[in-house]
Design an enzyme around this catalytic site. Sequence first.
Site, PDB file in Angstrom:
ATOM      1  CD  GLU A 139      -1.767   2.577   2.138  1.00 50.31           C
ATOM      2  OE1 GLU A 139      -1.846   3.054   1.681  1.00 50.31           O
ATOM      3  OE2 GLU A 139      -0.615   2.306   2.934  1.00 50.31           O
ATOM      4  CD  GLN A 182      -0.566 -11.460  -1.117  1.00 48.78           C
ATOM      5  OE1 GLN A 182      -2.041 -11.782   0.232  1.00 48.78           O
ATOM      6  NE2 GLN A 182       0.152 -10.750  -0.493  1.00 48.78           N
TER       7      GLN A 182
END
Length: 190
Positions: A139, A182
């Site tokens: 992020e 992921q």
Amino acid sequence: MSIKEDKWIRKMALAHGMIEPFADGQVNVDAETGEKLISYGLSSYGYDLRLSREFKVFTNVYNSLVDPKHFTEDTFISITDDVCIIPPNSFALAHSVEYFRIPRNILTMCIGKSTYARCGLIVNVTPFEPEWEGYVTIEISNTTPLPAKIYANEGIAQVLFFEADEMCEVSYAERKGKYQKQQGITVPFV
């Protein structure tokens, strides 16, 4: 806990696939063009990871509410490019070029690079827990009142590796952590 040095990181990356692909040393110039880069690769006590070319930029087009328990991807615009422009006071998600496999006795912390921090861009990455593996979702917050540019295939954050004094009872893999293995950018889910 003790921090691990470059020799250990290199050994674990090359012999055990802890970081793939692995840049053995700091890369700060493009070998083909000679252009300066925001550095990535092995450093004295860490590894500077890179951003991939995939980004999700936050937008409020649908007047959405951000709710981590009921997150909807329509709050993002997907971009694939060599650069990404983050709007003022907004953020983007990206993922690392590198795939990580964390040993059972290791915990990592990830810290944003000073080049971006000095431009008002803050990087947030949660720790890589023991036996977690995958591409890292990153992020990047633009805290400035101006648009900000980030670069794919260049450094974004430094990963520090800490060795535990004792082995954990249950690893991230054993408790079936929801972000295990992921691929790409993984948005929040419960």
